[in-house]
Design a protein around this motif. Structure first.
Motif, PDB file in Angstrom:
ATOM      1  N   HIS A   4      91.705  47.704 -46.548  1.00 21.17           N
ATOM      2  CA  HIS A   4      92.530  47.956 -45.527  1.00 21.17           C
ATOM      3  C   HIS A   4      92.172  46.779 -44.235  1.00 21.17           C
ATOM      4  O   HIS A   4      93.114  46.434 -43.573  1.00 21.17           O
ATOM      5  CB  HIS A   4      92.351  49.111 -45.064  1.00 21.17           C
ATOM      6  CG  HIS A   4      93.169  50.222 -45.906  1.00 21.17           C
ATOM      7  ND1 HIS A   4      92.659  51.151 -46.711  1.00 21.17           N
ATOM      8  CD2 HIS A   4      94.635  50.265 -46.199  1.00 21.17           C
ATOM      9  CE1 HIS A   4      93.776  51.660 -47.196  1.00 21.17           C
ATOM     10  NE2 HIS A   4      94.917  51.105 -47.146  1.00 21.17           N
ATOM     11  N   TYR A   5      90.820  46.390 -44.308  1.00 23.03           N
ATOM     12  CA  TYR A   5      90.586  45.245 -43.341  1.00 23.03           C
ATOM     13  C   TYR A   5      91.307  44.126 -43.471  1.00 23.03           C
ATOM     14  O   TYR A   5      91.920  43.419 -42.638  1.00 23.03           O
ATOM     15  CB  TYR A   5      89.112  45.051 -43.308  1.00 23.03           C
ATOM     16  CG  TYR A   5      88.814  43.832 -42.312  1.00 23.03           C
ATOM     17  CD1 TYR A   5      88.836  44.213 -40.823  1.00 23.03           C
ATOM     18  CD2 TYR A   5      88.479  42.602 -42.895  1.00 23.03           C
ATOM     19  CE1 TYR A   5      88.523  43.040 -40.249  1.00 23.03           C
ATOM     20  CE2 TYR A   5      87.900  41.594 -41.867  1.00 23.03           C
ATOM     21  CZ  TYR A   5      88.085  42.051 -40.618  1.00 23.03           C
ATOM     22  OH  TYR A   5      87.864  41.120 -39.582  1.00 23.03           O
ATOM     23  N   ARG A   6      91.263  43.595 -44.672  1.00 19.88           N
ATOM     24  CA  ARG A   6      92.273  42.445 -45.131  1.00 19.88           C
ATOM     25  C   ARG A   6      93.798  42.364 -44.654  1.00 19.88           C
ATOM     26  O   ARG A   6      94.328  41.809 -44.236  1.00 19.88           O
ATOM     27  CB  ARG A   6      91.922  42.315 -46.584  1.00 19.88           C
ATOM     28  CG  ARG A   6      90.900  41.297 -47.035  1.00 19.88           C
ATOM     29  CD  ARG A   6      90.755  40.798 -48.304  1.00 19.88           C
ATOM     30  NE  ARG A   6      91.365  41.704 -49.203  1.00 19.88           N
ATOM     31  CZ  ARG A   6      90.498  42.348 -50.116  1.00 19.88           C
ATOM     32  NH1 ARG A   6      89.275  42.386 -49.915  1.00 19.88           N
ATOM     33  NH2 ARG A   6      91.008  43.366 -50.879  1.00 19.88           N
ATOM     34  N   GLU A   7      94.153  43.617 -44.941  1.00 16.86           N
ATOM     35  CA  GLU A   7      95.515  44.029 -44.699  1.00 16.86           C
ATOM     36  C   GLU A   7      95.882  43.971 -43.169  1.00 16.86           C
ATOM     37  O   GLU A   7      97.049  43.378 -42.505  1.00 16.86           O
ATOM     38  CB  GLU A   7      95.872  45.459 -44.935  1.00 16.86           C
ATOM     39  CG  GLU A   7      97.245  45.854 -44.913  1.00 16.86           C
ATOM     40  CD  GLU A   7      97.547  47.246 -45.674  1.00 16.86           C
ATOM     41  OE1 GLU A   7      98.121  48.021 -44.938  1.00 16.86           O
ATOM     42  OE2 GLU A   7      97.323  47.320 -46.720  1.00 16.86           O
ATOM     43  N   HIS A   8      94.981  44.362 -42.271  1.00 17.70           N
ATOM     44  CA  HIS A   8      95.002  44.341 -40.975  1.00 17.70           C
ATOM     45  C   HIS A   8      94.349  43.568 -39.887  1.00 17.70           C
ATOM     46  O   HIS A   8      94.298  43.421 -38.557  1.00 17.70           O
ATOM     47  CB  HIS A   8      94.913  45.967 -40.504  1.00 17.70           C
ATOM     48  CG  HIS A   8      95.651  46.913 -41.029  1.00 17.70           C
ATOM     49  ND1 HIS A   8      97.040  46.980 -40.670  1.00 17.70           N
ATOM     50  CD2 HIS A   8      95.526  47.546 -42.040  1.00 17.70           C
ATOM     51  CE1 HIS A   8      97.544  47.971 -41.478  1.00 17.70           C
ATOM     52  NE2 HIS A   8      96.413  48.481 -42.123  1.00 17.70           N
ATOM     53  N   GLU A   9      93.460  42.512 -40.664  1.00 18.04           N
ATOM     54  CA  GLU A   9      92.464  41.572 -40.119  1.00 18.04           C
ATOM     55  C   GLU A   9      93.126  41.005 -38.650  1.00 18.04           C
ATOM     56  O   GLU A   9      92.441  40.854 -37.648  1.00 18.04           O
ATOM     57  CB  GLU A   9      91.971  40.630 -41.007  1.00 18.04           C
ATOM     58  CG  GLU A   9      90.795  39.821 -40.678  1.00 18.04           C
ATOM     59  CD  GLU A   9      90.289  39.147 -41.910  1.00 18.04           C
ATOM     60  OE1 GLU A   9      89.218  38.299 -41.521  1.00 18.04           O
ATOM     61  OE2 GLU A   9      90.831  38.867 -42.843  1.00 18.04           O
ATOM     62  N   GLN A  10      94.153  40.207 -38.922  1.00 13.36           N
ATOM     63  CA  GLN A  10      94.725  39.205 -37.943  1.00 13.36           C
ATOM     64  C   GLN A  10      95.140  40.257 -36.716  1.00 13.36           C
ATOM     65  O   GLN A  10      95.021  39.688 -35.602  1.00 13.36           O
ATOM     66  CB  GLN A  10      96.084  38.672 -38.368  1.00 13.36           C
ATOM     67  CG  GLN A  10      95.510  37.801 -39.525  1.00 13.36           C
ATOM     68  CD  GLN A  10      94.720  36.605 -39.004  1.00 13.36           C
ATOM     69  OE1 GLN A  10      94.704  36.072 -37.927  1.00 13.36           O
ATOM     70  NE2 GLN A  10      93.487  36.215 -39.806  1.00 13.36           N
ATOM     71  N   ALA A  11      95.637  41.247 -36.883  1.00 14.63           N
ATOM     72  CA  ALA A  11      96.153  42.141 -35.740  1.00 14.63           C
ATOM     73  C   ALA A  11      94.723  42.647 -35.037  1.00 14.63           C
ATOM     74  O   ALA A  11      94.977  42.979 -33.765  1.00 14.63           O
ATOM     75  CB  ALA A  11      96.945  43.376 -36.225  1.00 14.63           C
TER      76      ALA A  11
END
Length: 52
Positions: free
Chosen positions: A28-35
């Motif tokens: 989930h971190y990879r999924e939302h990292e940029q935001a």
């Protein structure tokens, strides 16, 4: 700690500029990292423990 999204082991802990904190599994971190970069004051990334 557990991931706030799915309950798996949390490897990343993010302190937000609003004072809150989020804990994320690696997925989930990879999924939302940029935001998260827009709102994070600090990010404690322990994903290296996955390889240990």
């Amino acid at each position: 700690m557990l991931c706030d999204r799915c309950g798996s082991h949390a490897y990343v802990h993010v302190v937000l500029d609003t004072g809150g904190m989020l804990s994320w599994c690696a997925h989930h971190y990879r999924e939302h990292e940029q935001a998260l970069f827009a709102y994070a004051i600090s990010i404690q990334d322990e994903r290296h423990l996955l390889d240990a």
